[in-house]
Each structure stands twice: as C-alpha cells, then as structure tokens.
Design a protein around this motif. Structure first.
Motif, PDB file in Angstrom:
ATOM      1  N   GLN A   1       0.805  -1.221   0.000  1.00 19.18           N
ATOM      2  CA  GLN A   1       0.000   0.000   0.000  1.00 19.18           C
ATOM      3  C   GLN A   1       0.838   1.271   0.000  1.00 19.18           C
ATOM      4  N   LYS A   2       2.012   1.207   0.631  1.00 15.04           N
ATOM      5  CA  LYS A   2       2.872   2.382   0.716  1.00 15.04           C
ATOM      6  C   LYS A   2       4.336   1.965   0.629  1.00 15.04           C
ATOM      7  N   GLU A   3       5.170   2.903   0.233  1.00 10.24           N
ATOM      8  CA  GLU A   3       6.587   2.596   0.068  1.00 10.24           C
ATOM      9  C   GLU A   3       7.262   2.458   1.425  1.00 10.24           C
ATOM     10  N   LEU A   4       7.996   1.367   1.596  1.00 10.16           N
ATOM     11  CA  LEU A   4       8.745   1.127   2.823  1.00 10.16           C
ATOM     12  C   LEU A   4      10.226   0.986   2.488  1.00 10.16           C
ATOM     13  N   ASN A   5      11.067   1.620   3.276  1.00 13.20           N
ATOM     14  CA  ASN A   5      12.511   1.484   3.118  1.00 13.20           C
ATOM     15  C   ASN A   5      13.017   0.379   4.032  1.00 13.20           C
TER      16      ASN A   5
ATOM     17  N   ALA B   1      22.844   0.803   9.715  1.00  9.59           N
ATOM     18  CA  ALA B   1      21.485   0.457   9.299  1.00  9.59           C
ATOM     19  C   ALA B   1      20.527   0.532  10.485  1.00  9.59           C
ATOM     20  N   ILE B   2      20.986   0.073  11.638  1.00 11.93           N
ATOM     21  CA  ILE B   2      20.164   0.142  12.850  1.00 11.93           C
ATOM     22  C   ILE B   2      19.873   1.594  13.219  1.00 11.93           C
ATOM     23  N   GLN B   3      20.894   2.436  13.179  1.00  9.06           N
ATOM     24  CA  GLN B   3      20.734   3.841  13.560  1.00  9.06           C
ATOM     25  C   GLN B   3      19.663   4.530  12.726  1.00  9.06           C
ATOM     26  N   ASP B   4      19.668   4.274  11.409  1.00  7.38           N
ATOM     27  CA  ASP B   4      18.692   4.940  10.548  1.00  7.38           C
ATOM     28  C   ASP B   4      17.297   4.334  10.684  1.00  7.38           C
ATOM     29  N   THR B   5      17.194   3.091  11.119  1.00 10.06           N
ATOM     30  CA  THR B   5      15.874   2.514  11.380  1.00 10.06           C
ATOM     31  C   THR B   5      15.331   3.039  12.707  1.00 10.06           C
ATOM     32  N   VAL B   6      16.198   3.173  13.684  1.00 10.65           N
ATOM     33  CA  VAL B   6      15.795   3.750  14.973  1.00 10.65           C
ATOM     34  C   VAL B   6      15.319   5.190  14.787  1.00 10.65           C
TER      35      VAL B   6
ATOM     36  N   GLN C   1      12.102   2.098   7.563  1.00  6.23           N
ATOM     37  CA  GLN C   1      10.987   1.565   8.351  1.00  6.23           C
ATOM     38  C   GLN C   1      11.146   0.094   8.728  1.00  6.23           C
ATOM     39  N   VAL C   2      11.913  -0.670   7.947  1.00  4.68           N
ATOM     40  CA  VAL C   2      11.992  -2.122   8.144  1.00  4.68           C
ATOM     41  C   VAL C   2      13.453  -2.551   8.130  1.00  4.68           C
TER      42      VAL C   2
END
Length: 325
Positions: free
Chosen positions: A152-156, A192-197, A202-203
């Motif tokens: 439904q929506k774009e997820l990074n 990768a963790i830092q930018d998800t936090v 988003q994932v």
C-alpha cells in the motif's frame, strides 16, 4: 610391480621434505608478535561485538596482543580481501559473518579474491538469528500486516550492504510472501540500525546480537524471529516460519578465517584457543543474554559449512537477479 619415479615427482617430494621442517619450526614459534583480528565492518555490529569479547582472552592464551582492526567497505569484502592477500602465517585473521562472505561470490561479478580458494576456516564462534523489526511508527504488529502494508505504501528496508546476509534474508522473505520494499544499503549493520531507529528506514532484518538492545529499549518493534523455534528471551514472539513461511531460517554466523596456506599446526592452535575463549562461561552468558548461541566447528567443518552456504544463497541470488559489477 615397481613404478619408476619421475624427476618431477622426485623434485616435489624433495621440496616437501625441505618445507616440512620449516613449517614445523614456524608453528612451534607461533606467535612471536601481535596478531591482527580484522573485522570487515564498522564498530558496533555483531562481528565487532564478538571480536572484542574474545580478543583479550585470546591474547592472554597466546601471550601476545590481539588487535581488533575494523576495515569496513564493500560489504565486508575490503577487509576480507586484505586478509586473503596477507602472508599465511597466522598473524592476520578475519572475523566476520561467514554466511555473508559465502554470498559475495554470487553477487559480485568482479570480486578481487576468491574466498573459497584464498581463505580457510579456523572455527565458527556463534550464531544469532535475524530479527524482523520495524520503526515503532509502522502500523503493523505481525508479518502478514507488514506484507499488506508494503503493498500500500513505500517502505525502506535498511541493509548492511547490497548482497549481505540481511539483504538476502529480506529477498528470501520477499520471494516467499510477495512483500514490496526498497532496499537502502549502508556500510554496516550498526549504521542500518541507527537509521531505522531514527525512522529514516521503516523495516530491517538484522542479527539479534546487535538489534535486541534496541527492541528492549522500545526503539524498534519486533515482528518475528528467523529461527526454527521461539526464543524465551524475547517473549511470545512468533517465528517467521510460523507466520506463513514454512522452513524459513536465516541469521548471522560469526567465524574466524585465515589465509589459505597457513600451516595446519597454527590453524589448529588458533582453533583450540578461540574455541576455549568463546566457551568461556562469562562470554557464553553474555552472548546468551543477547540472543546468540555459541557454535564452534573444526576448520574442516567450517569449510564445508561455507560451501553449503555458498550454494544455498547462490540460488537465491540467481532467482532475484542481484549482481554488482
């Protein structure tokens, strides 16, 4: 019946006879200087955490400093290449995600080294499953809801690098569920963790050792674990296999490798001391408290594992059409 020996065979036998005492003497004197333990990722990831856990114990056992050297770049291939090209004398070792290293030959068209031919196993150290996590703002509480949302929506989807173990874990999940997301590569799992936090992605699927603290602090929301069975450490969180992907199992396999040609006696000495270090009760307890289990192998067993992983993930890479020139 006797068989004549050719001149070439005689020369080879003579060379082996000369080399054997030299190799024995080299192994007997090992180690005579500091050892460099290369981690081909930035600080803070699973491999780095384990390297720092075992380096002091290994140093005490070998009576020489063991220096952890982070050499990040090219999804771990930069540091791996440096070790592969170093002298086969036991003083330059590689501690990395062995599964990710096995993926590289399938992904990179111009890999500057062949890990199967230029590196050999010393021992595996630990395994931790991947955690499927999302930023707390993502309105999904399980895999089914996440897959529906992705359509439904774009997820990074944050990954430690194109072609890495967590990237392929995401690809395998896509292939099984039809999920859609955009992969965002970083230079290592910690970034990768830092930018998800922070919510920029988003994932993510990442090794439990580095990711669990952020779940426990509430900075990331846990949707599933890539292990065959549930883990009491993370409560009543279902496995991904239970959520409609039978047989799904991935994770990070930290192990140590040495340049091929390293004398067998040195490899065996390193295997003995590394196994002793990782089985240290304090180290084992710390790993267990963060969701990782100690898994050790002989050098030959690790080489066989590498071959199996290379075949397994090569099929996923081929199906997904992932290639980096």
């Amino acid at each position: 019946m006797t068989r004549s020996i050719t001149r070439r065979q005689a020369l080879a036998a003579g060379a082996a006879a000369i080399a054997a005492p030299a190799a024995f003497a080299q192994a007997a004197a090992f180690p005579g200087k500091p050892i460099r333990l290369v981690v081909p990722y930035p600080p803070g990831g699973s491999s780095d955490i384990i390297a720092r856990m075992v380096s002091n114990l290994l140093s005490d056992a070998l009576k020489q400093p063991v220096l952890v050297d982070n050499r990040a770049g090219a999804n771990g291939n930069l540091g791996a290449d440096q070790v592969a090209k170093s002298a086969p004398d036991g003083y330059n070792l590689l501690l990395c995600d062995v599964g990710a290293l096995a993926i590289s030959p399938s992904v990179y068209g111009k890999l500057p080294f062949d890990p199967s031919k230029e590196l050999r196993g010393v021992t595996m150290l630990a395994y931790s499953p991947h955690l499927l996590v999302v930023h707390p703002s993502v309105p999904a509480s399980n895999l089914k809801e996440l897959v529906a949302l992705s359509k439904q929506k774009e997820l990074n989807f944050a990954i430690s690098g194109t072609g890495g173990a967590n990237h392929l874990a995401g690809v395998a999940l896509q292939q099984a569920t039809g999920a859609r997301w955009q992969y965002v590569p970083y230079k290592g799992g910690s970034q990768a963790i830092q930018d998800t936090v922070s919510g920029q992605c988003q994932v993510m699927m990442n090794g439990m050792l580095a990711t669990l603290p952020h779940v426990q602090s509430g900075k990331l929301k846990l949707l599933g674990v890539s292990k065959k069975t549930r883990m009491p450490l993370i409560g009543d969180v279902p496995t991904i296999a239970e959520q409609g992907v039978p047989g799904y199992e991935t994770g990070t396999w930290q192990g140590v490798l040495a340049p091929r040609g390293t004398p067998e006696a040195i490899v065996q000495r390193l295997n003995t001391e590394l196994v002793r270090a990782i089985r240290n009760p304090d180290v084992r307890a710390r790993l267990a408290g963060q969701g990782a289990e100690v898994v050790t192998m002989s050098p030959a067993e690790q080489d066989r594992f590498f071959t199996q992983e290379r075949k397994r993930w090569g099929e996923v890479v081929a199906q997904a059409g992932i290639k980096i020139d």
